[in-house]
Design an enzyme around this catalytic site. Structure first.
Site, PDB file in Angstrom:
ATOM      1  N   GLY A 251       0.801  -1.216   0.000  1.00  0.00           N
ATOM      2  CA  GLY A 251       0.000   0.000   0.000  1.00  0.00           C
ATOM      3  C   GLY A 251       0.838   1.271   0.000  1.00  0.00           C
ATOM      4  O   GLY A 251       0.280   2.364   0.064  1.00  0.00           O
ATOM      5  N   ASP A 252       2.149   1.105  -0.095  1.00  0.00           N
ATOM      6  CA  ASP A 252       3.037   2.261   0.011  1.00  0.00           C
ATOM      7  C   ASP A 252       2.939   3.158  -1.219  1.00  0.00           C
ATOM      8  O   ASP A 252       3.193   2.726  -2.341  1.00  0.00           O
ATOM      9  CB  ASP A 252       4.475   1.765   0.172  1.00  0.00           C
ATOM     10  CG  ASP A 252       5.443   2.902   0.421  1.00  0.00           C
ATOM     11  OD1 ASP A 252       5.724   3.178   1.585  1.00  0.00           O
ATOM     12  OD2 ASP A 252       5.899   3.516  -0.567  1.00  0.00           O
ATOM     13  N   VAL A 253       2.576   4.414  -1.003  1.00  0.00           N
ATOM     14  CA  VAL A 253       2.364   5.310  -2.138  1.00  0.00           C
ATOM     15  C   VAL A 253       3.673   5.646  -2.842  1.00  0.00           C
ATOM     16  O   VAL A 253       3.692   5.919  -4.040  1.00  0.00           O
ATOM     17  CB  VAL A 253       1.606   6.581  -1.694  1.00  0.00           C
ATOM     18  CG1 VAL A 253       2.498   7.497  -0.887  1.00  0.00           C
ATOM     19  CG2 VAL A 253       1.021   7.306  -2.888  1.00  0.00           C
TER      20      VAL A 253
END
Length: 297
Positions: A251-253
């Site tokens: 989920g790391d942008v």
DNA sequence: CGCCAGGTAAGGA
DNA sequence: TCCTTACATGGC
């Protein structure tokens, strides 16, 4: 004062300058101070704080005491362990580079950044706090929050006109309120999460040793039980603190933006797409992420 | 001013 | 299990 404490052997596939470049990525970093040839960092020992310098000389890493108390023999051994973990010195990166060479996204990065290690956050409290502070805010702001927390609650030592800090110990938050942390501009949820983590660690209800002894999925589950710790934070802590090379913060942008950029996409990949992609990096997902992040700089 | 940022919890279908 | 929405504030 400039006492050589000990030296450590540097492994193959390690380049000090590349790791220093990583540590120089943000001038806002408050927990260590890199320069052209080494890095200074304040440690808390039983007798008080000590300013330590690590600098490479050929295939050795020299660890020096610049100021403060002389660490006891056992503390020096702990320091050596910390530094080995900090720079991931015991990792054989050959399998990762073999995998990366055949990967269209990683190949150029692996070449450009060759010798880069995952720079770890060996302290569990620091790692959890850094992840919590970094949730859903830009990195510049996250660094400022960490600096405020560190300057208010951590230890310090002045040397040659500069003040060095170490991250606060969890027990100093025993009588700190959410409201007090909110004045540092943490959101209520961040304040609550930081205090909860501090309480768990101070009470011995959570420890790095315990997490390291668990299988990855159980360590993951333990971290997720903490309110304020979600999938991204637990993966991030596994990656940066527990040094689990299979951790993957899908989920790391930053990861999403890196893959979007490198793959020439017109939108960010979804976490599901990233997980599918990560099958190519099996066993080395965390290293893939760390190198992909470097594409953004 | 608007959008984005190294997300998470809570509520609902 | 898989959507929404609120949170909350700085950087650009």
């Amino acid at each position: 004062m400039n006492d050589l404490l000990f030296e450590m052997a540097l492994p193959p596939d390690f380049r000090w300058d590349v790791n220093l470049d990583y540590m120089n990525r943000s001038p806002l970093e408050c927990l260590y101070v890199p320069d052209a040839s080494g890095v200074n960092r304040l440690f808390a020992f039983s007798g008080g704080p000590a300013l330590i310098r690590a600098a490479a000389a050929g295939d050795r890493l020299k660890v020096m005491l610049l100021a403060g108390v002389m660490p006891a023999p056992q503390e020096q051994q702990d320091l050596a362990v910390f530094i080995a973990e900090w720079f991931d010195l015991d990792r054989d990166l050959r399998p990762f580079y073999a995998l990366a060479a055949a990967d269209p996204l990683l190949a150029p990065l692996a070449e450009r950044e060759r010798g880069l290690r995952i720079i770890a956050l060996p302290g569990l409290f620091e790692a959890l706090c850094w992840a919590i502070l970094g949730q859903q805010v830009n990195l510049a702001f996250a660094y400022k929050l960490k600096e405020r927390l560190t300057q208010r609650y951590g230890g310090s030592l002045e040397w040659q006109g500069r003040t060095y800090y170490h991250f606060p110990r969890p027990d100093v938050f025993g009588d700190v309120s959410e409201e007090e942390l909110c004045t540092l501009q943490l959101t209520r949820n961040k304040a609550r999460a930081v205090l909860e983590v501090a309480r768990l660690l101070a009470a011995g209800e959570l420890s790095r040793e315990e997490l390291l002894a668990l299988p990855p999925q159980e360590a993951e589950a333990r971290l997720l039980r903490i309110r304020g710790v979600g999938p991204w934070t637990s993966q991030y802590v596994r990656m940066r603190c527990l040094r689990d090379t299979t951790a993957f913060p899908a989920g790391d942008v930053g990861l999403q933006n890196a893959v979007k950029f490198l793959a020439g996409m017109d939108r960010k990949p979804t976490p599901a797409e990233l997980i599918e992609m990560a099958a190519r990096w099996k066993g080395w997902e965390a290293y893939a992420v760390f190198y992909l992040w470097r594409a953004l700089y």
